[in-house]
Design a protein around this motif. Structure first.
Motif, PDB file in Angstrom:
ATOM      1  N   LEU A 162       1.612  -9.036  -4.253  1.00  0.00           N
ATOM      2  CA  LEU A 162       3.031  -9.200  -3.924  1.00  0.00           C
ATOM      3  C   LEU A 162       3.554 -10.562  -4.390  1.00  0.00           C
ATOM      4  O   LEU A 162       4.678 -10.677  -4.891  1.00  0.00           O
ATOM      5  N   GLU A 163       2.725 -11.593  -4.198  1.00  0.00           N
ATOM      6  CA  GLU A 163       3.154 -12.948  -4.574  1.00  0.00           C
ATOM      7  C   GLU A 163       3.252 -13.126  -6.084  1.00  0.00           C
ATOM      8  O   GLU A 163       4.064 -13.929  -6.562  1.00  0.00           O
ATOM      9  N   THR A 164       2.440 -12.380  -6.822  1.00  0.00           N
ATOM     10  CA  THR A 164       2.431 -12.528  -8.285  1.00  0.00           C
ATOM     11  C   THR A 164       3.228 -11.442  -8.995  1.00  0.00           C
ATOM     12  O   THR A 164       3.224 -11.376 -10.220  1.00  0.00           O
ATOM     13  N   GLY A 165       3.907 -10.575  -8.220  1.00  0.00           N
ATOM     14  CA  GLY A 165       4.728  -9.527  -8.812  1.00  0.00           C
ATOM     15  C   GLY A 165       3.937  -8.423  -9.474  1.00  0.00           C
ATOM     16  O   GLY A 165       4.358  -7.876 -10.516  1.00  0.00           O
ATOM     17  N   LEU A 166       2.807  -8.067  -8.884  1.00  0.00           N
ATOM     18  CA  LEU A 166       1.957  -7.008  -9.447  1.00  0.00           C
ATOM     19  C   LEU A 166       2.700  -5.672  -9.414  1.00  0.00           C
ATOM     20  O   LEU A 166       3.488  -5.396  -8.505  1.00  0.00           O
ATOM     21  N   SER A 167       2.433  -4.841 -10.382  1.00  0.00           N
ATOM     22  CA  SER A 167       3.115  -3.545 -10.478  1.00  0.00           C
ATOM     23  C   SER A 167       2.724  -2.636  -9.320  1.00  0.00           C
ATOM     24  O   SER A 167       1.642  -2.779  -8.736  1.00  0.00           O
ATOM     25  N   GLY A 168       3.600  -1.668  -9.020  1.00  0.00           N
ATOM     26  CA  GLY A 168       3.403  -0.779  -7.883  1.00  0.00           C
ATOM     27  C   GLY A 168       2.139   0.048  -7.959  1.00  0.00           C
ATOM     28  O   GLY A 168       1.481   0.287  -6.940  1.00  0.00           O
ATOM     29  N   ASP A 169       1.757   0.492  -9.183  1.00  0.00           N
ATOM     30  CA  ASP A 169       0.573   1.338  -9.304  1.00  0.00           C
ATOM     31  C   ASP A 169      -0.702   0.577  -8.947  1.00  0.00           C
ATOM     32  O   ASP A 169      -1.622   1.125  -8.335  1.00  0.00           O
ATOM     33  N   LEU A 170      -0.757  -0.732  -9.318  1.00  0.00           N
ATOM     34  CA  LEU A 170      -1.923  -1.543  -8.974  1.00  0.00           C
ATOM     35  C   LEU A 170      -1.927  -1.916  -7.491  1.00  0.00           C
ATOM     36  O   LEU A 170      -2.993  -1.974  -6.862  1.00  0.00           O
ATOM     37  N   LEU A 171      -0.739  -2.162  -6.936  1.00  0.00           N
ATOM     38  CA  LEU A 171      -0.645  -2.412  -5.491  1.00  0.00           C
ATOM     39  C   LEU A 171      -1.156  -1.210  -4.710  1.00  0.00           C
ATOM     40  O   LEU A 171      -1.852  -1.345  -3.702  1.00  0.00           O
ATOM     41  N   ALA A 172      -0.785  -0.020  -5.183  1.00  0.00           N
ATOM     42  CA  ALA A 172      -1.151   1.218  -4.489  1.00  0.00           C
ATOM     43  C   ALA A 172      -2.662   1.392  -4.398  1.00  0.00           C
ATOM     44  O   ALA A 172      -3.186   1.897  -3.393  1.00  0.00           O
ATOM     45  N   ILE A 173      -3.383   0.944  -5.423  1.00  0.00           N
ATOM     46  CA  ILE A 173      -4.847   1.068  -5.425  1.00  0.00           C
ATOM     47  C   ILE A 173      -5.449   0.250  -4.285  1.00  0.00           C
ATOM     48  O   ILE A 173      -6.296   0.731  -3.521  1.00  0.00           O
ATOM     49  N   ASP A 174      -4.996  -1.017  -4.160  1.00  0.00           N
ATOM     50  CA  ASP A 174      -5.526  -1.891  -3.109  1.00  0.00           C
ATOM     51  C   ASP A 174      -5.127  -1.406  -1.721  1.00  0.00           C
ATOM     52  O   ASP A 174      -5.904  -1.505  -0.764  1.00  0.00           O
ATOM     53  N   ILE A 175      -3.900  -0.874  -1.605  1.00  0.00           N
ATOM     54  CA  ILE A 175      -3.447  -0.352  -0.308  1.00  0.00           C
ATOM     55  C   ILE A 175      -4.298   0.840   0.114  1.00  0.00           C
ATOM     56  O   ILE A 175      -4.701   0.957   1.280  1.00  0.00           O
ATOM     57  N   ARG A 176      -4.587   1.725  -0.838  1.00  0.00           N
ATOM     58  CA  ARG A 176      -5.413   2.899  -0.534  1.00  0.00           C
ATOM     59  C   ARG A 176      -6.804   2.485  -0.052  1.00  0.00           C
ATOM     60  O   ARG A 176      -7.366   3.102   0.850  1.00  0.00           O
ATOM     61  N   GLN A 177      -7.355   1.430  -0.669  1.00  0.00           N
ATOM     62  CA  GLN A 177      -8.679   0.945  -0.253  1.00  0.00           C
ATOM     63  C   GLN A 177      -8.641   0.380   1.166  1.00  0.00           C
ATOM     64  O   GLN A 177      -9.552   0.605   1.967  1.00  0.00           O
ATOM     65  N   ALA A 178      -7.578  -0.350   1.479  1.00  0.00           N
ATOM     66  CA  ALA A 178      -7.426  -0.893   2.843  1.00  0.00           C
ATOM     67  C   ALA A 178      -7.306   0.239   3.857  1.00  0.00           C
ATOM     68  O   ALA A 178      -7.927   0.205   4.933  1.00  0.00           O
ATOM     69  N   LEU A 179      -6.515   1.243   3.523  1.00  0.00           N
ATOM     70  CA  LEU A 179      -6.350   2.405   4.399  1.00  0.00           C
ATOM     71  C   LEU A 179      -7.684   3.126   4.612  1.00  0.00           C
ATOM     72  O   LEU A 179      -7.983   3.609   5.710  1.00  0.00           O
ATOM     73  N   TYR A 180      -8.479   3.174   3.544  1.00  0.00           N
ATOM     74  CA  TYR A 180      -9.786   3.823   3.621  1.00  0.00           C
ATOM     75  C   TYR A 180     -10.674   3.125   4.660  1.00  0.00           C
ATOM     76  O   TYR A 180     -11.311   3.777   5.494  1.00  0.00           O
TER      77      TYR A 180
END
Length: 461
Positions: A417-435
């Motif tokens: 979020l701080e570095t303006g990462l694209s939504g598709d890459l953010l989604a990968i990390d979010i899915r891992q956290a949810l897992y």
């Protein structure tokens, strides 16, 4: 796999006044009804749930015992299935006769923790609550009991579920953005998302930090009592335990091996270890004991250094050097310094000890003076504020590991979020956290994990 009817002894094995035999499954009520003769001619199969009935368990023409049968109908039972609990007399013979009767009629012996496993599979408990059942059974002090009760009631689960739900909502919006990538629109408010990530980070840090306290509360805190021979280590252990657990004599080197016992102080379990006196010796057996002393210091989480205030009043500098040696060797380990046998000293001599030895506790193990101050000092080393405030404390190493992994993924999201990462890459990390959140409550699991968890349960639970 879990549609058959299981049976097991729910109370400890061995003879007693009463034993409870539990059945769970689709045929539990029918099987019990066929082997139960009510004293008032009731038909067990048509009785309402949560009722108790007096009668006899019969095997053909043979009466096995007079019993009370409790009926719990699905889904309002512990397992979420039809459950029968038979309270019989606690004879080993009667217990086995009744269990064998139901095995012949088609029941299967329950495996370790299978009743609780079925409760989890039927949605009566989540996985962290199921694990809390085992913790509650094994709790042996007020603090571990309180933590297990809070977790079993869903305190930890609800905290994790709330975080997971909020994160899942934002994940859905970010996934939606990916479907409209060509339109370059943002459905997820990045400012609100940053605030959520900061809140999740704060909660995860608190839960992770609580494990240090929770682990010692659950497993007890090992405390090594060390010092030169004949300074009163065994007398102190006996005073703490309020019994003659260790042999006490005027002969130096009486304690040749370590002696351990556990007591509860303020609801926290402390395991005190009386060690052999530290000194130069040619006695082979005593030398082995001294070697074990240093091993016990390594294994302990708190060290009590005891010295003879009467004997060492003229050599306090030597005592101070010994204390510094222990502090330098174990810098991360809390050390309590105690001057024992103060009942023989004058006020002037006590003042001299206080002047030369920093933070010393004055104590007489023989009379009991200062023992209460020692126990208060031990409690002060443990952060029990969370217990008093009824905060969630993590005691399970599996939960701790999942929280660490979730925290790592949340940090990646925060950096993205701080570095303006694209939504598709953010989604990968979010899915891992949810897992990893899902691993804690059992929303994401596998047979190997369930096998490892429930193998540690007792058979009837």
């Amino acid at each position: 796999m879990h549609n058959d009817t299981i049976v097991a002894l729910a109370t400890p094995s061995g003879s007693g006044a009463i034993a409870v035999i539990r059945l769970s499954g689709n045929d539990a009520i029918a099987l019990a009804s066929n082997s139960f003769k009510s004293v008032s001619n009731k038909n067990l199969s048509v009785q309402p749930t949560h009722t108790i009935h007096l009668g006899h368990i019969i095997d053909g023409e043979k009466t096995l015992d007079e019993v009370l049968v409790s009926v719990f109908k699905n889904p309002n039972s512990y397992t979420g299935e039809d459950v029968i609990e038979i309270s019989c007399h606690g004879s080993n013979y009667i217990q086995q006769e009744i269990i064998q009767l139901f095995l012949r009629k088609g029941c299967r012996m329950a495996t370790a923790g299978e009743f609780t496993l079925r409760a989890f599979l039927n949605g009566k408990l989540d996985l962290s609550q199921a694990e809390a059942v085992a913790d509650l059974i094994s709790s042996d002090n007020e603090a571990s009991h309180q933590i297990a009760m809070q977790q079993m009631r869903g305190g930890f689960s609800s905290e994790i579920a709330k975080l997971r739900e909020e994160l899942l909502n934002f994940a859905s919006l970010i996934e939606l953005e990916l479907d409209f990538a060509e339109e370059d629109v943002e459905f997820a408010d990045r400012t609100q998302f940053k605030q959520l990530i900061e809140r999740i980070t704060f909660v995860l840090k608190r839960l992770i930090d609580s494990f240090a306290v929770g682990n010692v509360i659950k497993n007890g805190i090992p405390v090594a009592i060390v010092g030169e021979p004949n300074v009163g280590k065994s007398t102190l252990l006996n005073a703490l335990l309020n019994e003659d657990r260790a042999i006490v004599s005027e002969i130096a080197g009486t304690t040749r091996d370590t002696i351990e016992d556990e007591i509860s102080i303020g609801g926290i379990g402390f395991r005190f270890i009386d060690t052999a006196g530290i000194r130069e010796t040619k006695d082979v057996v005593e030398s082995i004991g001294i070697k074990k002393t240093f091993e016990k210091i390594e294994q302990s989480q708190v060290t009590i250094y005891l010295f003879d205030a009467q004997k060492n009043i003229e050599t306090l500098e030597a005592v101070r050097i010994e204390i510094e040696k222990i502090r330098n060797k174990y810098p991360q380990k809390p050390l309590l310094v105690i001057a024992n046998k103060i009942d023989t000293l004058s006020d002037l001599q006590l003042a001299e000890i206080n002047k030369n030895i920093a933070d010393v506790l004055l104590l007489s193990a023989k009379t009991g003076f200062g023992v209460e101050q020692l126990t208060n000092s031990l409690l002060n080393l443990i952060n029990t504020g969370a217990l008093r405030n009824n905060e969630t404390i993590v005691t399970n190493s599996r939960h701790y590991d999942a929280l660490l992994k979730a925290f790592e993924e949340i940090q990646k999201v925060q950096h993205g979020l701080e570095t303006g990462l694209s939504g598709d890459l953010l989604a990968i990390d979010i899915r891992q956290a949810l897992y990893h959140f899902g691993e804690i409550t059992g929303e994401i699991t596998n047979d190997d994990l369930l096998g490892n968890i429930f193998a540690n349960f007792c058979i009837g639970k």
